[in-house]
Design a protein around this motif. Structure first.
Motif, PDB file in Angstrom:
ATOM      1  N   PHE A 119      90.929  76.050  27.542  1.00  0.00           N
ATOM      2  CA  PHE A 119      89.597  76.214  27.721  1.00  0.00           C
ATOM      3  C   PHE A 119      88.841  76.445  26.244  1.00  0.00           C
ATOM      4  CE2 PHE A 119      90.219  75.971  32.027  1.00  0.00           C
ATOM      5  CZ  PHE A 119      88.508  74.665  32.251  1.00  0.00           C
ATOM      6  N   LEU A 120      87.746  76.444  25.686  1.00  0.00           N
ATOM      7  CA  LEU A 120      87.147  76.571  24.583  1.00  0.00           C
ATOM      8  C   LEU A 120      85.359  77.658  25.534  1.00  0.00           C
ATOM      9  CD1 LEU A 120      86.691  74.175  22.049  1.00  0.00           C
ATOM     10  CD2 LEU A 120      88.353  76.045  22.292  1.00  0.00           C
ATOM     11  N   SER A 121      85.306  78.899  25.258  1.00  0.00           N
ATOM     12  CA  SER A 121      83.731  79.555  25.327  1.00  0.00           C
ATOM     13  C   SER A 121      83.801  80.087  24.274  1.00  0.00           C
ATOM     14  CB  SER A 121      84.379  79.558  27.130  1.00  0.00           C
ATOM     15  OG  SER A 121      83.185  80.729  27.420  1.00  0.00           O
ATOM     16  N   ALA A 122      82.034  80.513  24.706  1.00  0.00           N
ATOM     17  CA  ALA A 122      81.729  81.834  23.651  1.00  0.00           C
ATOM     18  C   ALA A 122      81.547  82.767  25.234  1.00  0.00           C
ATOM     19  CB  ALA A 122      79.746  81.734  23.596  1.00  0.00           C
ATOM     20  N   ARG A 123      81.980  82.880  26.777  1.00  0.00           N
ATOM     21  CA  ARG A 123      81.922  83.810  27.341  1.00  0.00           C
ATOM     22  C   ARG A 123      83.417  84.311  26.810  1.00  0.00           C
ATOM     23  NH1 ARG A 123      79.343  80.650  32.379  1.00  0.00           N
ATOM     24  NH2 ARG A 123      81.195  80.211  31.669  1.00  0.00           N
ATOM     25  N   ASP A 124      83.494  85.407  26.109  1.00  0.00           N
ATOM     26  CA  ASP A 124      84.822  86.387  26.524  1.00  0.00           C
ATOM     27  C   ASP A 124      85.032  87.306  27.680  1.00  0.00           C
ATOM     28  OD1 ASP A 124      87.192  86.442  25.386  1.00  0.00           O
ATOM     29  OD2 ASP A 124      86.582  88.065  24.120  1.00  0.00           O
ATOM     30  N   THR A 125      85.187  86.762  28.791  1.00  0.00           N
ATOM     31  CA  THR A 125      85.462  87.481  29.546  1.00  0.00           C
ATOM     32  C   THR A 125      86.341  88.099  30.823  1.00  0.00           C
ATOM     33  OG1 THR A 125      84.403  87.273  31.371  1.00  0.00           O
ATOM     34  CG2 THR A 125      83.012  87.952  30.259  1.00  0.00           C
ATOM     35  N   GLU A 126      86.810  88.936  31.663  1.00  0.00           N
ATOM     36  CA  GLU A 126      88.906  88.421  31.911  1.00  0.00           C
ATOM     37  C   GLU A 126      87.977  87.594  33.394  1.00  0.00           C
ATOM     38  OE1 GLU A 126      91.544  91.555  34.841  1.00  0.00           O
ATOM     39  OE2 GLU A 126      91.225  91.768  32.654  1.00  0.00           O
ATOM     40  N   LEU A 127      87.470  87.725  33.874  1.00  0.00           N
ATOM     41  CA  LEU A 127      86.335  87.189  34.618  1.00  0.00           C
ATOM     42  C   LEU A 127      86.736  85.729  34.858  1.00  0.00           C
ATOM     43  CD1 LEU A 127      85.810  86.482  38.044  1.00  0.00           C
ATOM     44  CD2 LEU A 127      83.741  86.796  37.317  1.00  0.00           C
ATOM     45  N   ASP A 128      85.479  85.151  33.637  1.00  0.00           N
ATOM     46  CA  ASP A 128      86.152  83.632  32.931  1.00  0.00           C
ATOM     47  C   ASP A 128      87.594  83.219  32.701  1.00  0.00           C
ATOM     48  OD1 ASP A 128      82.965  83.321  33.429  1.00  0.00           O
ATOM     49  OD2 ASP A 128      83.628  84.738  31.018  1.00  0.00           O
ATOM     50  N   LYS A 129      88.472  84.205  31.749  1.00  0.00           N
ATOM     51  CA  LYS A 129      88.987  83.594  31.762  1.00  0.00           C
ATOM     52  C   LYS A 129      90.406  84.248  33.377  1.00  0.00           C
ATOM     53  CE  LYS A 129      90.645  86.290  27.333  1.00  0.00           C
ATOM     54  NZ  LYS A 129      89.207  87.293  27.307  1.00  0.00           N
ATOM     55  N   VAL A 130      89.881  83.838  33.550  1.00  0.00           N
ATOM     56  CA  VAL A 130      90.801  84.031  35.379  1.00  0.00           C
ATOM     57  C   VAL A 130      90.579  83.298  35.562  1.00  0.00           C
ATOM     58  CG1 VAL A 130      91.060  84.798  37.805  1.00  0.00           C
ATOM     59  CG2 VAL A 130      90.988  86.785  35.882  1.00  0.00           C
ATOM     60  N   VAL A 131      89.126  82.794  36.532  1.00  0.00           N
ATOM     61  CA  VAL A 131      88.757  81.149  36.840  1.00  0.00           C
ATOM     62  C   VAL A 131      89.016  79.848  36.171  1.00  0.00           C
ATOM     63  CG1 VAL A 131      86.602  80.010  36.943  1.00  0.00           C
ATOM     64  CG2 VAL A 131      86.737  81.974  37.805  1.00  0.00           C
ATOM     65  N   GLY A 132      89.119  80.282  34.663  1.00  0.00           N
ATOM     66  CA  GLY A 132      89.618  79.058  33.850  1.00  0.00           C
ATOM     67  C   GLY A 132      91.157  78.720  34.130  1.00  0.00           C
ATOM     68  N   LEU A 133      91.885  79.781  34.845  1.00  0.00           N
ATOM     69  CA  LEU A 133      93.692  79.928  34.962  1.00  0.00           C
ATOM     70  C   LEU A 133      93.656  79.300  36.647  1.00  0.00           C
ATOM     71  CD1 LEU A 133      95.159  82.896  33.559  1.00  0.00           C
ATOM     72  CD2 LEU A 133      94.952  80.387  32.642  1.00  0.00           C
ATOM     73  N   GLU A 134      92.613  79.935  37.279  1.00  0.00           N
ATOM     74  CA  GLU A 134      93.092  79.476  39.002  1.00  0.00           C
ATOM     75  C   GLU A 134      92.770  77.455  38.640  1.00  0.00           C
ATOM     76  OE1 GLU A 134      90.672  82.081  40.803  1.00  0.00           O
ATOM     77  OE2 GLU A 134      92.227  83.989  40.693  1.00  0.00           O
ATOM     78  N   ILE A 135      91.900  77.158  38.523  1.00  0.00           N
ATOM     79  CA  ILE A 135      91.714  75.659  38.932  1.00  0.00           C
ATOM     80  C   ILE A 135      92.094  75.065  37.922  1.00  0.00           C
ATOM     81  CG2 ILE A 135      89.332  76.492  39.352  1.00  0.00           C
ATOM     82  CD1 ILE A 135      90.015  74.809  35.786  1.00  0.00           C
ATOM     83  N   GLY A 136      93.340  75.741  36.710  1.00  0.00           N
ATOM     84  CA  GLY A 136      94.492  74.628  36.301  1.00  0.00           C
ATOM     85  C   GLY A 136      94.233  74.810  35.047  1.00  0.00           C
ATOM     86  N   GLY A 137      93.722  75.769  33.863  1.00  0.00           N
ATOM     87  CA  GLY A 137      93.812  75.730  32.353  1.00  0.00           C
ATOM     88  C   GLY A 137      94.683  76.106  32.024  1.00  0.00           C
ATOM     89  N   ASP A 138      95.389  76.309  30.796  1.00  0.00           N
ATOM     90  CA  ASP A 138      96.592  76.114  30.846  1.00  0.00           C
ATOM     91  C   ASP A 138      96.523  77.378  29.671  1.00  0.00           C
ATOM     92  OD1 ASP A 138      98.657  74.883  31.693  1.00  0.00           O
ATOM     93  OD2 ASP A 138      96.897  73.504  30.893  1.00  0.00           O
ATOM     94  N   ASP A 139      95.384  77.849  29.033  1.00  0.00           N
ATOM     95  CA  ASP A 139      95.226  78.698  27.845  1.00  0.00           C
ATOM     96  C   ASP A 139      93.325  78.612  27.243  1.00  0.00           C
ATOM     97  OD1 ASP A 139      95.232  80.657  26.368  1.00  0.00           O
ATOM     98  OD2 ASP A 139      97.251  80.331  24.938  1.00  0.00           O
ATOM     99  N   TYR A 140      93.229  80.238  26.815  1.00  0.00           N
ATOM    100  CA  TYR A 140      91.791  80.229  26.946  1.00  0.00           C
ATOM    101  C   TYR A 140      91.138  80.980  25.596  1.00  0.00           C
ATOM    102  CZ  TYR A 140      87.059  82.228  28.369  1.00  0.00           C
ATOM    103  OH  TYR A 140      85.627  82.566  28.593  1.00  0.00           O
ATOM    104  N   LEU A 141      90.036  79.855  24.719  1.00  0.00           N
ATOM    105  CA  LEU A 141      89.796  80.722  23.722  1.00  0.00           C
ATOM    106  C   LEU A 141      88.552  80.968  23.326  1.00  0.00           C
ATOM    107  CD1 LEU A 141      91.251  81.010  20.880  1.00  0.00           C
ATOM    108  CD2 LEU A 141      91.385  78.677  19.974  1.00  0.00           C
TER     109      LEU A 141
END
Length: 231
Positions: free
Chosen positions: A81-103
């Motif tokens: 995932f790429l995102s301008a939003r860099d919060t822990e919640l954004d990372k967690v949501v991304g991981l929970e729906i099947g993402g593998d990493d967050y940048l």
């Protein structure tokens, strides 16, 4: 291993980002396709066989989270995932729906390439498939070099994160492994305090264990602490 270049689909509605990411990945030898929206990206995912997806979260129409969910019904290929939003919640949501990493944006080309290399190594079993490193427990054999999990009843179609979770549990079969340790082993993100994402991925892992013909209770919940793989 095949010498064919790895295929990457980059999805972002900012042309400057797709151009930057696409150029950087092509210089590394990857075959890159791009898309500016989720609908077109999903059509490409259904037509082609991609080794990695790089998804912006804030896409017009179908957002990156929903796109990831739909991609997960097609393939287990890793999602960054790429995102301008860099919060822990954004990372967690991304991981929970099947993402593998967050940048988080903005990011440098070296960090991008490092993340991509790491995800593709995990997805393919590494760059040096020499002697097999296999773990066997309760009828399931996990090969860390071939990046496969299988047994007499069938194979498990696992995402890179699900594979890492199973590897962590099987290496310590019979022992309780905390959610924090599983988060570190599978994601390498010790700074994430929200560990419920582990529960979400464990549920998916159990579903795939059962779908392959094995007992999903091989992964036991130890209340208040974590999980254990039965020997």
């Amino acid at each position: 291993m095949s010498d064919a270049p790895k295929r990457v689909l980059v999805v972002d509605d900012e042309a400057s980002i797709t151009e930057f990411v696409g150029y950087a990945l092509k210089k590394e030898g990857y075959q890159v396709d791009t898309s500016a929206n989720g609908e077109d990206a999903l059509a490409l995912a259904r037509k082609g066989s991609y080794d990695l997806f790089v998804l912006d979260i804030m896409l017009p129409g179908m957002d990156g989270y929903e796109l990831c969910r739909r991609i997960r019904s097609i393939t287990a290929a890793p999602v960054l995932f790429l995102s301008a939003r860099d919060t822990e919640l954004d990372k967690v949501v991304g991981l929970e729906i099947g993402g593998d990493d967050y940048l988080a944006k903005p990011f440098g080309v070296r960090e991008l390439i490092a993340r991509v290399h790491a995800l593709l190594r995990r997805g393919s079993g590494g760059d040096f498939p020499s002697a097999s490193r296999a773990i066997t427990a309760s009828g399931i054999t996990l090969d860390e070099d071939a990046h496969t999990a299988s047994g007499e009843k069938g194979s498990l179609d696992l995402t890179p994160r699900e594979f890492e979770l199973l590897a962590s549990l099987m290496k310590q079969a019979g022992k309780v492994v905390s959610r924090e340790d599983l988060l570190r082993d599978a994601w390498g993100w010790e700074y994430l305090t929200e560990t419920k994402t582990v529960d979400t991925h464990i549920k998916r892992l159990r579903d795939k264990i059962e779908k392959a013909g094995y007992d999903p209770s091989l992964v036991e919940t130890v209340r208040g602490y974590g999980y254990r793989f039965r020997q």
